[in-house]
Design an enzyme around this catalytic site. Structure first.
Site, PDB file in Angstrom:
ATOM      1  N   GLY A  23       0.839  -1.208   0.000  1.00  0.00           N
ATOM      2  CA  GLY A  23       0.000   0.000   0.000  1.00  0.00           C
ATOM      3  C   GLY A  23       0.867   1.248   0.000  1.00  0.00           C
ATOM      4  NE  ARG A  84      -1.146  -4.930  -0.823  1.00  0.00           N
ATOM      5  CZ  ARG A  84      -1.868  -3.803  -0.625  1.00  0.00           C
ATOM      6  NH1 ARG A  84      -2.711  -3.395  -1.532  1.00  0.00           N
ATOM      7  NH2 ARG A  84      -1.721  -3.110   0.480  1.00  0.00           N
ATOM      8  CG  ASP A 115       3.218  -6.645   7.842  1.00  0.00           C
ATOM      9  OD1 ASP A 115       2.676  -6.258   6.793  1.00  0.00           O
ATOM     10  OD2 ASP A 115       2.576  -7.163   8.780  1.00  0.00           O
ATOM     11  CG  ASP A 140      -1.924  -0.234   8.065  1.00  0.00           C
ATOM     12  OD1 ASP A 140      -2.679   0.685   7.730  1.00  0.00           O
ATOM     13  OD2 ASP A 140      -1.881  -1.332   7.487  1.00  0.00           O
ATOM     14  CG  ASP A 142       0.786  -2.803  10.667  1.00  0.00           C
ATOM     15  OD1 ASP A 142       1.687  -2.197  10.036  1.00  0.00           O
ATOM     16  OD2 ASP A 142       0.014  -3.606  10.117  1.00  0.00           O
ATOM     17  NE  ARG A 184      -3.015  -5.135   5.256  1.00  0.00           N
ATOM     18  CZ  ARG A 184      -1.864  -5.283   4.636  1.00  0.00           C
ATOM     19  NH1 ARG A 184      -0.863  -5.864   5.238  1.00  0.00           N
ATOM     20  NH2 ARG A 184      -1.723  -4.843   3.417  1.00  0.00           N
TER      21      ARG A 184
HETATM   22  P1  ADP Z   1       2.544  -4.324   2.747  1.00  0.00           P
HETATM   23  O1  ADP Z   1       3.965  -4.337   2.339  1.00  0.00           O
HETATM   24  O2  ADP Z   1       1.935  -2.960   2.690  1.00  0.00           O
HETATM   25  O3  ADP Z   1       2.313  -5.055   4.052  1.00  0.00           O
HETATM   26  P2  ADP Z   1       1.443  -6.648   1.366  1.00  0.00           P
HETATM   27  O4  ADP Z   1       1.276  -7.462   2.595  1.00  0.00           O
HETATM   28  O5  ADP Z   1       0.342  -6.694   0.366  1.00  0.00           O
HETATM   29  O6  ADP Z   1       1.684  -5.103   1.647  1.00  0.00           O
HETATM   30  O7  ADP Z   1       2.783  -7.131   0.653  1.00  0.00           O
HETATM   31  C1  ADP Z   1       3.305  -6.447  -0.457  1.00  0.00           C
HETATM   32  C2  ADP Z   1       4.082  -7.397  -1.330  1.00  0.00           C
HETATM   33  O8  ADP Z   1       5.190  -7.931  -0.591  1.00  0.00           O
HETATM   34  C3  ADP Z   1       3.328  -8.625  -1.808  1.00  0.00           C
HETATM   35  O9  ADP Z   1       2.482  -8.372  -2.890  1.00  0.00           O
HETATM   36  C4  ADP Z   1       4.492  -9.514  -2.199  1.00  0.00           C
HETATM   37  O10 ADP Z   1       5.061  -9.114  -3.417  1.00  0.00           O
HETATM   38  C5  ADP Z   1       5.492  -9.230  -1.079  1.00  0.00           C
HETATM   39  N1  ADP Z   1       5.328 -10.237  -0.014  1.00  0.00           N
HETATM   40  C6  ADP Z   1       4.386 -10.269   0.946  1.00  0.00           C
HETATM   41  N2  ADP Z   1       4.502 -11.397   1.691  1.00  0.00           N
HETATM   42  C7  ADP Z   1       5.528 -12.106   1.167  1.00  0.00           C
HETATM   43  C8  ADP Z   1       6.128 -13.370   1.447  1.00  0.00           C
HETATM   44  N3  ADP Z   1       5.692 -14.144   2.432  1.00  0.00           N
HETATM   45  N4  ADP Z   1       7.146 -13.772   0.670  1.00  0.00           N
HETATM   46  C9  ADP Z   1       7.627 -13.000  -0.318  1.00  0.00           C
HETATM   47  N5  ADP Z   1       7.092 -11.803  -0.661  1.00  0.00           N
HETATM   48  C10 ADP Z   1       6.063 -11.359   0.058  1.00  0.00           C
HETATM   49  O1  F6P Z   2      -1.620  -1.432   4.727  1.00  0.00           O
HETATM   50  C1  F6P Z   2      -2.126  -0.231   4.303  1.00  0.00           C
HETATM   51  C2  F6P Z   2      -3.595  -0.333   3.999  1.00  0.00           C
HETATM   52  O2  F6P Z   2      -4.029   0.929   3.569  1.00  0.00           O
HETATM   53  C3  F6P Z   2      -4.468  -0.868   5.126  1.00  0.00           C
HETATM   54  O3  F6P Z   2      -4.740   0.085   6.106  1.00  0.00           O
HETATM   55  C4  F6P Z   2      -5.676  -1.345   4.350  1.00  0.00           C
HETATM   56  O4  F6P Z   2      -6.365  -2.347   5.047  1.00  0.00           O
HETATM   57  C5  F6P Z   2      -5.085  -1.884   3.086  1.00  0.00           C
HETATM   58  O5  F6P Z   2      -3.827  -1.247   2.922  1.00  0.00           O
HETATM   59  C6  F6P Z   2      -5.930  -1.663   1.861  1.00  0.00           C
HETATM   60  O6  F6P Z   2      -5.199  -2.053   0.750  1.00  0.00           O
HETATM   61  P1  F6P Z   2      -5.642  -1.926  -0.785  1.00  0.00           P
HETATM   62  O7  F6P Z   2      -6.897  -1.159  -0.848  1.00  0.00           O
HETATM   63  O8  F6P Z   2      -4.501  -1.257  -1.457  1.00  0.00           O
HETATM   64  O9  F6P Z   2      -5.785  -3.323  -1.241  1.00  0.00           O
END
Ligand code: ADP
Ligand code: F6P
Length: 334
Positions: A23, A84, A115, A140, A142, A184
């Site tokens: 995000g 993503r 994360d 977030d 978090d 989230r």
């Molecule tokens: P954020 O980084 O905001 O927490 P996401 O959880 O959607 O957002 O993760 C973003 C991207 O990070 C994912 O689309 C993927 O490319 C990568 N990612 C997330 N989890 C993993 C994982 N377990 N192993 C490898 N890449 C990951």
């Molecule tokens: O992690 C950031 C965040 O904006 C969260 O607060 C929310 O739940 C989520 O991403 C929404 O993600 P998207 O709309 O990009 O799928």
């Protein structure tokens, strides 16, 4: 002002790369600028990777110069775009990504994201041996190991501005509003916004929600002649829209709340000065860590000190909302 680490350069880096993932968050642009300007001033070439890991695995990489990051410090979103990328969870795809970095003779990568993105960064560093430094970029807040994340301050101020407007109508019409904020699975945004806007109640995943307690409080306010206006801040939880279900439950108890879902309004907009400074310091320091030979770390901030936290530690633990903060929201109700 943050206290910055004093680091000795032990590596002569030729080129580094940077990407934003997950995000988007206001402050990602100043973070990119911090990395680019700091690296160039140390004589290191910088490559921007478009669309996070999606761009990395197809080699969507371009060389940046000082002007590439002109006039972005005040802009929300991310110049490099974000995405993503499910495919990056596959070790074979990460192997391919490492090959692309090697082909470009990149000897350090900076990943800005939440994360999930930091999990990908950690795996890439461990499997490939390419030094990777992460920056916590998410509204977030978090992420374990850092008191603050890039974008949190802007998001809460944006939500606050919207809720202050909603409060005008809540007061004029003596109405109850349920305002859903992002976050989230965590209540950091909701708690901080709830305290700042003087919410009558905050509903967060960390605390079991009791409908009866809320109805009792609302009825009590009416008996005391305080009308039925109020703001309840609700953390969205795993899926946006939870608040409509809550409104339905309240309607069954003779309440007629209005629902307002702030959603992505909170992710956009010009970063606050706080986020610009935090992001700039973290971006520039990421380069210092790479030059000092660090890898598999996140740049965090604890008690005003910018420092390194091993990615393993960041990802193994879940950041907890301090119970004192939860008590504080209850303490400030009528
Ligand atoms: P954020 O980084 O905001 O927490 P996401 O959880 O959607 O957002 O993760 C973003 C991207 O990070 C994912 O689309 C993927 O490319 C990568 N990612 C997330 N989890 C993993 C994982 N377990 N192993 C490898 N890449 C990951
Ligand atoms: O992690 C950031 C965040 O904006 C969260 O607060 C929310 O739940 C989520 O991403 C929404 O993600 P998207 O709309 O990009 O799928």
């Amino acid at each position: 002002m943050y206290k910055l680490p004093s680091l000795e350069a032990v590596k002569d880096l030729k080129a580094i790369a940077i990407l934003t993932s997950g995000g988007d968050a206001p402050g990602m642009n100043p973070a990119i600028r911090g990395v680019v300007r700091s690296a160039l001033n140390h004589g290191i070439r910088v490559y921007g990777i478009n669309r996070g890991y999606s761009g990395l695995i197809i080699g969507d990489i371009w060389e940046m110069n000082s002007r590439s990051v002109s006039n972005i410090v005040q802009r929300g979103g991310t110049l490099l775009k974000s995405d993503r990328c499910e495919a990056f969870k596959d070790p074979a795809v990460r192997h391919q990504a490492a090959e692309i970095l090697r082909e470009h003779e990149i000897d350090g990568l900076v990943v800005i994201g939440g994360d999930g993105s930091l999990t990908g960064a950690s795996l890439l560093a461990e499997e490939s041996g390419i030094p990777v430094v992460g920056l916590p970029g998410t509204i977030d807040n978090d992420i374990h190991g850092t008191d603050d994340t890039i974008g949190f301050d802007t998001a809460i101020n944006t939500a606050l501005e919207a809720i202050d407007r909603i409060r005008d109508t809540a007061l004029s019409h003596e109405r109850l509003f349920l305002v859903e904020v992002m976050g989230r699975n965590s209540g950091f945004i909701a708690t901080q916004v709830g305290i700042a806007c003087g919410a009558e109640m905050v509903v967060i995943p960390e605390v079991e929600f009791k409908l009866e307690a809320l109805c009792f409080q609302l009825a009590n306010n009416r008996v005391k002649g305080e009308g039925s206006s109020g703001i309840i801040v609700v953390a969205e939880g795993p899926r946006p829209g939870l608040t409509y279900r809550l409104a339905q439950q309240l309607e069954e108890h003779e309440q007629t709340p209005r629902v307002c879902i702030l959603g992505h309004i909170q992710r956009g907009g010009s970063p606050t000065s706080h986020d610009r400074v935090l992001a700039s310091c973290m971006g520039a320091t990421a380069v210092d860590y790479l030059r000092a030979g660090y890898t598999s770390i996140m740049v965090g901030v604890q008690n005003g000190q910018i420092l390194d936290v091993p990615l393993r530690e960041v990802l193994e633990r879940k950041k907890q909302l301090a119970p004192e903060w939860i008590q504080m929201t209850a303490l400030l109700h009528k």
